[in-house]
Design a protein around this motif. Structure first.
Motif, PDB file in Angstrom:
ATOM      1  N   THR A  28       0.835  -1.210   0.000  1.00  0.00           N
ATOM      2  CA  THR A  28       0.000   0.000   0.000  1.00  0.00           C
ATOM      3  C   THR A  28       0.868   1.256   0.000  1.00  0.00           C
ATOM      4  O   THR A  28       0.628   2.195  -0.771  1.00  0.00           O
ATOM      5  N   SER A  46      -5.813   9.796  -0.428  1.00  0.00           N
ATOM      6  CA  SER A  46      -6.398   9.127  -1.594  1.00  0.00           C
ATOM      7  C   SER A  46      -5.403   8.185  -2.253  1.00  0.00           C
ATOM      8  O   SER A  46      -5.793   7.190  -2.866  1.00  0.00           O
ATOM      9  N   SER A  49      -5.783   4.973  -0.157  1.00  0.00           N
ATOM     10  CA  SER A  49      -7.056   4.252  -0.095  1.00  0.00           C
ATOM     11  C   SER A  49      -8.129   4.961  -0.914  1.00  0.00           C
ATOM     12  O   SER A  49      -8.096   6.191  -1.075  1.00  0.00           O
ATOM     13  N   ILE A  51     -11.169   4.937   0.131  1.00  0.00           N
ATOM     14  CA  ILE A  51     -12.217   5.234   1.107  1.00  0.00           C
ATOM     15  C   ILE A  51     -12.651   6.707   1.079  1.00  0.00           C
ATOM     16  O   ILE A  51     -13.854   6.991   1.152  1.00  0.00           O
ATOM     17  N   PRO A  82      -5.801   4.831  -5.021  1.00  0.00           N
ATOM     18  CA  PRO A  82      -4.541   4.140  -5.280  1.00  0.00           C
ATOM     19  C   PRO A  82      -4.316   3.846  -6.761  1.00  0.00           C
ATOM     20  O   PRO A  82      -3.187   3.904  -7.240  1.00  0.00           O
TER      21      PRO A  82
END
Length: 488
Positions: A28, A46, A49, A51, A82
């Protein structure tokens, strides 16, 4: 009592879990800050993730985030996840959406009731999309859409009569009407008449459970698909399924000549064999999709066309003059014929300019990069990158449209140097909106009928730029009032 064997197994599982977790964290962080997309600007969170984007979407704030925050701060190319990039570059958008027709991003699958229930809008399978579009195309051909004009006209007459009755009940100062809500109700009635055989009677009665239930179901689907952990707590909407099932059942039981509306074309198309056949669930999903696509989008654009005219009196005068000159032989309480409306240059210029400033495709046309890394207009997009075309930003780019880009100037559409490749009111390529002819016909009919019959005046102090966007855009306050009189 634990045995050494059990203790060792637990330790092994713990070690493997830690290794997998660290591997996930490493990947990640690497993708976010050292991978191929790390050079593209955007919010740091961002990059780690998706989210933040999901939360913006569930709150209807995606449009505001893109246009008011990200685009001004980061420019034409912004990382919003991502593996997601928001693009406002004309050449990149044209290459991806039109020339190469990249596969649609998986994001659209969030609007499905279940992963396997693809629709024309939500599918990411190009072969499925081609097949489904071929089945439904007859319902949206120019010739067939023209045959639906009398049904639309019926709903627009109800709108005119409603406004007239409010004016008759009001003082000489004119009637204050909620223009936005009235246009939304009219387009909902119209999709009911033209697609499903009967009006929802939104104009006359002011309410119907179906449109509200559709939007609630959409939000549920986004929550279920975007946050799988919530699936057990977010149930499907039984009302919508029962409504559609009853609609289908009644239509199939009809004897004699059946009404040739969009529902009947869908039913006829579904009677094929093998992959060509549509189940009742398939038909149900398409019905829900057409309710949204045939009402919210058209009402949004029609409302903004009228508001742009009311806030630009000189433009309003020009279009009224064009309509009065063209229909001097037609009483004002009668609706113009679309065969004549479609050729009026200023009316069409007003619609185009509205669709430029306030496109229903505020963002859209996403594409997932194919099986290899791609360099498009000097930008590297690794395999699997999801591109989101920022149509609103393209329409508002001074680079493409000139320094007066944010001004409402219908006359610009009479110039020969219009940048048509920076204009995507109905998206483009193989996935352009199948209902654009439907939308344009309805817009022309509503705008012309209202302006010929009534005089409108804007009421200052209201904010029409406060927009929320879930699947389609709408006014955050869901209302906008103007003052209305009958024209002398």
């Amino acid at each position: 009592m634990a045995t050494p064997y059990v203790d060792n197994a637990v330790k092994t599982i713990g070690i493997i879990s830690v290794i997998l977790f660290l591997k996930y964290i490493f990947r990640t962080v690497y993708v976010a800050f050292f991978g191929p997309l790390s050079k593209i600007p955007g919010p740091k969170l961002s990059a780690l993730s998706a989210i933040p984007l999901l939360f913006k979407g569930t709150k209807g704030k995606r449009w505001h985030w893109y246009q008011r925050e990200l685009r001004p701060k980061y420019g034409k190319i912004v990382r919003i996840g991502p593996d997601m990039v928001l693009v406002s570059d004309r050449d990149i958008v044209k290459q991806i959406i039109v020339k190469e027709d990249w596969p649609k991003g998986e994001f659209y699958g969030m609007y499905r009731a279940a992963p396997h229930l693809h629709t024309l809008f939500s599918t990411t399978d190009k072969a499925f999309h081609k097949q489904r579009r071929r089945l439904l195309a007859p319902a949206f051909s120019i010739k067939y859409i023209q045959s639906l004009e009398p049904y639309m006209a019926m709903c627009i007459r109800n709108l005119n009569d409603k406004i007239d009755s409010l004016i008759q009940e009001s003082s000489p100062n004119g009637a204050v009407i909620d223009l936005y809500r009235m246009i939304v109700n009219t387009t909902l009635d119209s999709i009911g008449e033209t697609a499903f055989g009967s009006s929802f009677n939104m104009i006359r009665e002011g309410d119907h459970p179906l449109p509200k239930e559709v939007m609630v179901e959409l939000s549920r689907r986004v929550l279920r698909n975007g946050f799988p952990i919530l699936k057990p707590f977010v149930k499907s909407n039984r009302y919508l399924y029962d409504f559609s099932s009853e609609l289908i059942r009644r239509r199939r039981q009809e004897v004699g000549a059946r009404r040739k509306d969009i529902l009947q074309i869908i039913l006829d198309a579904g009677e094929g064999e093998g992959e060509e056949a549509l189940t009742d669930v398939d038909i149900y999903e398409q019905i829900i999709e057409f309710i949204i696509g045939g009402s919210d989008t058209t009402s949004f654009s029609t409302f903004f066309a009228l508001i742009m005219l009311l806030t630009h009196p000189s433009k309003l005068h020009k279009i009224i003059e064009e309509l009065d000159n063209e229909f001097v032989d037609l009483p004002r309480n009668e609706l113009p014929n679309h065969g004549r409306l479609k050729n009026l240059p200023y009316l069409n210029a007003v619609i185009n300019e509205t669709l430029r400033l306030w496109p229903i495709t505020l963002d859209g046309g996403s594409g997932r990069s194919p099986t290899e890394d791609r360099i498009v207009n000097g930008v590297l997009f690794p395999k699997g990158t999801l591109i989101v075309a920022n149509y609103y930003a393209l329409h508002h780019s001074a680079e493409y449209w000139g320094e007066n880009v944010n001004e409402f100037i219908p006359e610009r559409w009479f110039n020969d140097d219009i940048p048509h490749d920076a204009f995507y009111p109905f998206s483009a390529g193989s996935r352009n909106c199948i209902g654009q002819n439907f939308a344009l016909l309805e817009m022309r009919l509503i705008i012309s009928s209202l302006l010929r019959r009534f005089k409108f005046e804007d009421i200052p102090g209201q904010d029409y730029s406060d927009i929320v966007q879930y699947l389609t855009p709408s006014l955050a306050k869901d209302e906008y009032h103007v003052r209305a009189w009958n024209r002398p």
